[in-house]
Scaffold this motif. Structure first.
Motif, PDB file in Angstrom:
ATOM      1  N   VAL A 166       0.842  -1.191   0.000  1.00 49.84           N
ATOM      2  CA  VAL A 166       0.000   0.000   0.000  1.00 49.84           C
ATOM      3  C   VAL A 166       0.877   1.240   0.000  1.00 49.84           C
ATOM      4  O   VAL A 166       2.033   1.209   0.419  1.00 49.84           O
ATOM      5  CB  VAL A 166      -0.949   0.053   1.227  1.00 49.84           C
ATOM      6  N   ARG A 167       0.302   2.321  -0.478  1.00 56.47           N
ATOM      7  CA  ARG A 167       0.955   3.629  -0.369  1.00 56.47           C
ATOM      8  C   ARG A 167       0.368   4.329   0.839  1.00 56.47           C
ATOM      9  O   ARG A 167      -0.860   4.416   0.979  1.00 56.47           O
ATOM     10  CB  ARG A 167       0.711   4.460  -1.623  1.00 56.47           C
ATOM     11  N   ILE A 168       1.227   4.849   1.713  1.00 56.35           N
ATOM     12  CA  ILE A 168       0.767   5.530   2.919  1.00 56.35           C
ATOM     13  C   ILE A 168       0.838   7.042   2.715  1.00 56.35           C
ATOM     14  O   ILE A 168       1.886   7.593   2.367  1.00 56.35           O
ATOM     15  CB  ILE A 168       1.618   5.142   4.148  1.00 56.35           C
ATOM     16  N   ILE A 169      -0.301   7.693   2.895  1.00 56.18           N
ATOM     17  CA  ILE A 169      -0.350   9.158   2.935  1.00 56.18           C
ATOM     18  C   ILE A 169      -0.911   9.528   4.303  1.00 56.18           C
ATOM     19  O   ILE A 169      -1.937   8.984   4.731  1.00 56.18           O
ATOM     20  CB  ILE A 169      -1.234   9.733   1.818  1.00 56.18           C
ATOM     21  N   SER A 170      -0.254  10.406   5.002  1.00 53.14           N
ATOM     22  CA  SER A 170      -0.687  10.767   6.344  1.00 53.14           C
ATOM     23  C   SER A 170      -0.958  12.264   6.427  1.00 53.14           C
ATOM     24  O   SER A 170      -0.498  13.045   5.584  1.00 53.14           O
ATOM     25  CB  SER A 170       0.357  10.359   7.389  1.00 53.14           C
ATOM     26  N   ALA A 171      -1.702  12.649   7.452  1.00 53.64           N
ATOM     27  CA  ALA A 171      -2.048  14.061   7.624  1.00 53.64           C
ATOM     28  C   ALA A 171      -2.160  14.375   9.104  1.00 53.64           C
ATOM     29  O   ALA A 171      -2.460  13.499   9.927  1.00 53.64           O
ATOM     30  CB  ALA A 171      -3.358  14.386   6.909  1.00 53.64           C
ATOM     31  N   THR A 172      -1.930  15.621   9.441  1.00 55.91           N
ATOM     32  CA  THR A 172      -2.055  16.065  10.834  1.00 55.91           C
ATOM     33  C   THR A 172      -2.234  17.571  10.881  1.00 55.91           C
ATOM     34  O   THR A 172      -1.796  18.289   9.970  1.00 55.91           O
ATOM     35  CB  THR A 172      -0.813  15.663  11.648  1.00 55.91           C
ATOM     36  N   ASN A 173      -2.894  18.039  11.929  1.00 54.49           N
ATOM     37  CA  ASN A 173      -2.980  19.484  12.148  1.00 54.49           C
ATOM     38  C   ASN A 173      -1.956  19.948  13.175  1.00 54.49           C
ATOM     39  O   ASN A 173      -1.954  21.099  13.596  1.00 54.49           O
ATOM     40  CB  ASN A 173      -4.397  19.893  12.589  1.00 54.49           C
ATOM     41  N   ARG A 174      -1.077  19.034  13.591  1.00 49.69           N
ATOM     42  CA  ARG A 174      -0.005  19.365  14.530  1.00 49.69           C
ATOM     43  C   ARG A 174       1.292  19.673  13.776  1.00 49.69           C
ATOM     44  O   ARG A 174       1.457  19.273  12.626  1.00 49.69           O
ATOM     45  CB  ARG A 174       0.248  18.210  15.501  1.00 49.69           C
ATOM     46  N   ASN A 175       2.206  20.329  14.468  1.00 46.71           N
ATOM     47  CA  ASN A 175       3.549  20.539  13.936  1.00 46.71           C
ATOM     48  C   ASN A 175       4.398  19.349  14.370  1.00 46.71           C
ATOM     49  O   ASN A 175       4.860  19.287  15.504  1.00 46.71           O
ATOM     50  CB  ASN A 175       4.131  21.855  14.465  1.00 46.71           C
ATOM     51  N   LEU A 176       4.588  18.383  13.472  1.00 42.98           N
ATOM     52  CA  LEU A 176       5.256  17.142  13.859  1.00 42.98           C
ATOM     53  C   LEU A 176       6.726  17.357  14.211  1.00 42.98           C
ATOM     54  O   LEU A 176       7.284  16.603  15.011  1.00 42.98           O
ATOM     55  CB  LEU A 176       5.133  16.102  12.746  1.00 42.98           C
ATOM     56  N   VAL A 231       8.310  15.971  17.528  1.00 44.81           N
ATOM     57  CA  VAL A 231       9.537  15.159  17.596  1.00 44.81           C
ATOM     58  C   VAL A 231      10.486  15.718  18.649  1.00 44.81           C
ATOM     59  O   VAL A 231      11.042  14.979  19.476  1.00 44.81           O
ATOM     60  CB  VAL A 231      10.224  15.114  16.214  1.00 44.81           C
ATOM     61  N   ARG A 232      10.663  17.050  18.624  1.00 43.30           N
ATOM     62  CA  ARG A 232      11.557  17.669  19.603  1.00 43.30           C
ATOM     63  C   ARG A 232      11.060  17.473  21.027  1.00 43.30           C
ATOM     64  O   ARG A 232      11.850  17.355  21.969  1.00 43.30           O
ATOM     65  CB  ARG A 232      11.709  19.161  19.302  1.00 43.30           C
ATOM     66  N   ALA A 233       9.733  17.422  21.202  1.00 41.91           N
ATOM     67  CA  ALA A 233       9.152  17.233  22.532  1.00 41.91           C
ATOM     68  C   ALA A 233       9.118  15.768  22.952  1.00 41.91           C
ATOM     69  O   ALA A 233       8.706  15.457  24.077  1.00 41.91           O
ATOM     70  CB  ALA A 233       7.736  17.821  22.572  1.00 41.91           C
ATOM     71  N   GLU A 286      11.165  10.283  15.699  1.00 39.82           N
ATOM     72  CA  GLU A 286      11.861  10.968  14.611  1.00 39.82           C
ATOM     73  C   GLU A 286      11.994  10.068  13.388  1.00 39.82           C
ATOM     74  O   GLU A 286      11.817  10.514  12.244  1.00 39.82           O
ATOM     75  CB  GLU A 286      13.245  11.420  15.091  1.00 39.82           C
ATOM     76  N   ASP A 287      12.310   8.771  13.610  1.00 39.52           N
ATOM     77  CA  ASP A 287      12.475   7.865  12.473  1.00 39.52           C
ATOM     78  C   ASP A 287      11.164   7.674  11.707  1.00 39.52           C
ATOM     79  O   ASP A 287      11.162   7.597  10.473  1.00 39.52           O
ATOM     80  CB  ASP A 287      13.049   6.516  12.909  1.00 39.52           C
ATOM     81  N   LEU A 288      10.033   7.649  12.429  1.00 37.86           N
ATOM     82  CA  LEU A 288       8.743   7.530  11.757  1.00 37.86           C
ATOM     83  C   LEU A 288       8.424   8.812  10.989  1.00 37.86           C
ATOM     84  O   LEU A 288       7.882   8.765   9.876  1.00 37.86           O
ATOM     85  CB  LEU A 288       7.640   7.233  12.776  1.00 37.86           C
ATOM     86  N   PHE A 289       8.750   9.950  11.578  1.00 35.95           N
ATOM     87  CA  PHE A 289       8.502  11.237  10.909  1.00 35.95           C
ATOM     88  C   PHE A 289       9.182  11.263   9.546  1.00 35.95           C
ATOM     89  O   PHE A 289       8.567  11.634   8.533  1.00 35.95           O
ATOM     90  CB  PHE A 289       9.007  12.389  11.781  1.00 35.95           C
ATOM     91  N   TYR A 290      10.448  10.855   9.480  1.00 36.86           N
ATOM     92  CA  TYR A 290      11.156  10.894   8.202  1.00 36.86           C
ATOM     93  C   TYR A 290      10.654   9.827   7.240  1.00 36.86           C
ATOM     94  O   TYR A 290      10.772   9.982   6.016  1.00 36.86           O
ATOM     95  CB  TYR A 290      12.664  10.768   8.438  1.00 36.86           C
ATOM     96  N   ARG A 291      10.097   8.742   7.764  1.00 40.96           N
ATOM     97  CA  ARG A 291       9.476   7.732   6.890  1.00 40.96           C
ATOM     98  C   ARG A 291       8.214   8.281   6.229  1.00 40.96           C
ATOM     99  O   ARG A 291       7.932   8.008   5.062  1.00 40.96           O
ATOM    100  CB  ARG A 291       9.110   6.496   7.709  1.00 40.96           C
ATOM    101  N   LEU A 292       7.439   9.052   7.001  1.00 34.32           N
ATOM    102  CA  LEU A 292       6.150   9.558   6.503  1.00 34.32           C
ATOM    103  C   LEU A 292       6.307  10.809   5.653  1.00 34.32           C
ATOM    104  O   LEU A 292       5.507  11.053   4.749  1.00 34.32           O
ATOM    105  CB  LEU A 292       5.218   9.860   7.679  1.00 34.32           C
TER     106      LEU A 292
END
Length: 490
Positions: free
Chosen positions: A300-310, A314-316, A321-327
């Motif tokens: 499958v192709r994964i497309i994700s969305a959020t209204n947060r500043n990811l 990550v910093r918090a 972080e590894d998932l953030f760069y994957r998405l």
């Protein structure tokens, strides 16, 4: 006469105040029936063609899940929804497996979310009914079915094409659509960010239907506020007996969408525990249903969305972080409506055309004054809020055009506070500067303008509301340069 056409919703709750609150919120869009006990609810279901049942989970003698299980057995066509302040994963899983609930609404519920959920439930009921009629009435050959599928796919591709995303010629959305159209054909993860209601899912669907996966499923999962076990069960599936209440095997959404696209909305709201499992799937391309010891390959192709500043998340330490760069191989930000005010008028016109057909009510359009006010307002709810406003104006009007007087007080006051009319000096908009007299004059000018628009520039009514004589009102209008013709065409 119009109310008789509204979808019928039954709300079941033993708390009278809760029933009253939900009736007050829903009665504009639905025919709302209420019952404070299961016996009365079953009587209503046996006598009236209800489309959706909304049941509280905690009730005397019986839980909402148990009640909706009975509803599923006796009235299987009715769409079932649970509402509760308690988020016990076992209750939710039991509700999905045994009661077949369509959705879970947590307390305290938000009016807009409640209305949107019920509108989607009503649409699902209508689609189910249409599907049943087609199964009964249509006897078609395999080639005919294939032709129908091809036509439907072509229609979906056309409907969700980037060219159909409504925006002005000089809108920043034009550049975004051109950028996304270039990456759509490639299997690269996309992370869409932006405030709620900006059109993130619209962009996501356009990506899917412009890709080589367009003939395969497009599946959406809202990850927000969902317990880890339930979210994992939804996406990866489970075997029978994997946990209490798992009475049958469930195929997860990832497997259902094999070959297609999965849209993970509100990915920023997921727990670190779930993020680990999602990361493993993205790295290996394999998933393991809950309770199973065998992995399954899924493409499958994964497309994700959020209204947060990811990046801040990550910093918090709240997002891996590894998932953030994957998405976020391709990060994409959708600006809010207030940052693309040139789109407001064209989006409002498009919404109006759609709802004129839905409500079987025709008008010529908006007055220029109404468009000016809408363009000046900041729209914190973005396109969803704008759509609600246009629908309200359409059903409330008794004239051929939708005027600014039909705007809700919140929008009208906000627009008058933000509008910088050429007829007024800039100092009339700077409340944080100047003398007391100057600041009072700013407020006075805003109040005068908002009152006149609301009364369709009827000076007698405006003067009466403000406690002024017509002569006194005229003097103030001349002083502040408030003239209908100038302001309506500015």
């Amino acid at each position: 006469m119009q109310s008789s056409r509204l979808p019928i919703v039954l709300v079941v709750d033993d708390e009278p105040m809760s029933l009253q609150a939900m009736r007050r919120i829903l009665e504009e869009d639905f025919t709302v029936l209420t019952a404070d006990n299961v016996t009365d609810a079953e009587k209503v279901l046996s006598e009236i063609p209800v489309q959706v049942v909304v049941s509280d989970q905690r009730m005397p003698d019986i839980t909402g899940t148990e009640f909706l299980t009975k509803v599923r057995q006796q009235w299987p066509d009715v769409i079932r929804i649970i509402i509760s302040a308690y988020t016990d994963p076992q209750d939710l899983i039991k509700g999905i497996n045994e009661a077949g609930i369509y959705n879970f609404i947590p307390k305290p519920w938000q009016p807009e979310h409640l209305i949107l959920t019920l509108q989607n439930a009503v649409r699902l009921h209508a689609l189910q009914r249409e599907n049943e009629l087609l199964n009964v009435e249509l006897k078609v050959t395999a080639p005919q079915v294939d032709d129908q599928l091809k036509r439907k796919r072509a229609e979906l591709k056309s409907r969700h094409h980037f060219d159909n995303i409504v925006c002005a010629a000089k809108s920043p959305m034009k550049g975004i659509c051109e950028h996304v159209a270039r990456i759509a054909p490639f299997d690269i993860p996309v992370l869409v960010t932006g405030e709620s209601g900006t059109g993130k899912e619209l962009i996501t669907r356009a990506i899917h239907y412009s890709s080589h996966r367009s003939d395969k499923p497009f599946v959406t999962e809202n990850c927000g506020a969902m317990p880890v076990q339930l979210l994992e069960s939804e996406l990866f599936g489970h075997t029978r007996g994997a946990f209490t209440g798992a009475t049958s095997e469930r195929i997860g959404l990832l497997e259902q969408a094999d070959g297609g696209t999965v849209f993970l909305d509100e990915i920023g709201d997921t727990s670190l525990e779930f993020q680990v499992k999602l990361l493993r799937f993205l790295q290996e391309g394999e998933m393991r249903p809950l309770g199973s010891n065998r992995s399954r390959k899924v493409n499958v192709r994964i497309i994700s969305a959020t209204n947060r500043n990811l990046e801040e998340e990550v910093r918090a330490g709240r997002f891996r972080e590894d998932l953030f760069y994957r998405l976020a191989a391709v990060p994409l930000h959708i600006p809010p409506l207030r940052d693309r005010s040139m789109d407001i008028a064209v989006i409002a016109e498009s919404i109006l055309q759609k709802h004129m057909v839905a409500y079987d009510k025709t008008v010529e359009g908006f007055t220029q004054e109404a468009l000016n006010c809408m363009s000046a307002y900041h729209w914190p709810g973005n396109v969803r809020e704008l759509e609600n406003e246009v629908r309200r104006m359409l059903v409330m009007t008794d004239s051929s055009q939708l005027g600014a007087d039909l705007l809700s007080p919140k929008v009208l006051k906000g627009a008058c506070s933000e509008t910088r009319d050429e007829a007024l000096p800039d100092t009339f908009f700077e409340l944080d500067d100047g003398s007391l007299k100057e600041r009072v004059e700013i407020l006075e000018a805003r109040i005068l303008k908002e009152t006149l628009i609301r009364h369709r520039w009827n000076k007698s009514k405006a003067a009466l509301e403000l406690g002024l004589s017509r002569v006194g009102l005229r003097a103030k209008l001349e002083r502040y340069g408030l003239d209908q013709d100038k302001l309506s065409h500015s």
